[in-house]
Design an enzyme around this catalytic site. Sequence first.
Site, PDB file in Angstrom:
ATOM      1  CE  LYS A 161      -4.045  -2.113   2.154  1.00 51.53           C
ATOM      2  NZ  LYS A 161      -4.990  -2.116   3.296  1.00 51.53           N
ATOM      3  CE  LYS A 205      -8.644  -9.539  -0.801  1.00 53.81           C
ATOM      4  NZ  LYS A 205      -8.460  -9.635   0.665  1.00 53.81           N
ATOM      5  CE  LYS A 215     -12.944   0.994  -2.677  1.00 49.45           C
ATOM      6  NZ  LYS A 215     -13.100   2.130  -1.730  1.00 49.45           N
TER       7      LYS A 215
END
Length: 380
Positions: free
Chosen positions: A131, A215, A218
């Site tokens: 991230k 998976k 969003k």
Amino acid sequence: MSETSTASTTPASAGGTGLRPRILSGMQPTDGSLHLGNYIGALRQWVQLQDNFDALYFVADLHSLTVNPDPALIRERTRRTAAQYLAAGVDPAQSILFVQSHVPAHAELGWLLQCQTGFGEASRMTQFKDKSAKAGNDGATVGLFAYPMLMAADILVYDSALVPVGEDQRQHLELTRNIAERLNSRFGDGTAVVPDAHIVKAGAKIQDLQDPAKKMSKSSSGGKGVVWLLEDPKKAAKAIKSAVTDADEDYGVRYDPEAKPGISNLLTIFSAVTGRDVDSIAAEYDGRGYGYLKVDLADAVVEWLAPFQQRAHTFLDDPARLDAVLTDGAQRAAALAEPVLQRIYDRFGLLSPATRLHAVSAAVAATATTATNASPAGRG
């Protein structure tokens, strides 16, 4: 009389009632709705676990702050997430349902655990590296870096014996176990319970409808491959009907995640929303063409969504009722967390809350006495 409470010195043991171990899990309120992958991969298991475990389920609102959400949105999403837990079957009579920030012990223990975690150890967390690489140095917050220690606090503050985890959270659970073992080594056995993973059953992970290699999320395929639990059922049906399948001239339908990830994903969803066996569904559609499978699955998902959304809206349309559930859950959770926090405070050498309150009262009394003696009336 000792100034340290009994709760603070009681050694840690796996929490729970009788022979029922304690289990804990939560989700972030980062969207206006959870998605079908959240339900099949987690919520469905949570409901089943209530029967055999002392379960605590929470809305992880503190964790969601790492991305600086809009304050109004985070309040709304917290309620919507809790309502979906209840709609899925989380029962406050069987479990404790609460909001993370409503139990201050989470954040308090999080700081203590940060002080027991090495910088290099925390830097190796894959999610932070991924991230922060996307956000850059200026976009990644210190909160994102400390996220795993707060997650460890979520678990350890309840003496949790088991934690349901998917593959993406295994590393964080291992860090939690390492921290717990470190506390026991540095501050004495019984400081913390070392939790074990409760691995969800195979086949429970739902993939993105547009990219079965990832998976459902969003961020994957721009959200086009996601079925949102609170969205218009017509949009859900459209997402199912446009799902990516597999290149197969004979339209073979069978459960084979390696060779046929797209079809296997659809079969898993079909089984979850109908309760039917995957193999029987595959046999029904084998050789008929993927279109038949997708149309019937779309209808099944829409049929499943209707009562789910109705149950969720019974709480969303009555905020006072939902808040009452969350308030009760927070009180019950705090009653479990506070003795654990007090025990760890004591092992760390911090003054107990009772001692601190006594010290404050004594200071106030001393200040009042000094003021009285300094006044003309006090000089006598």
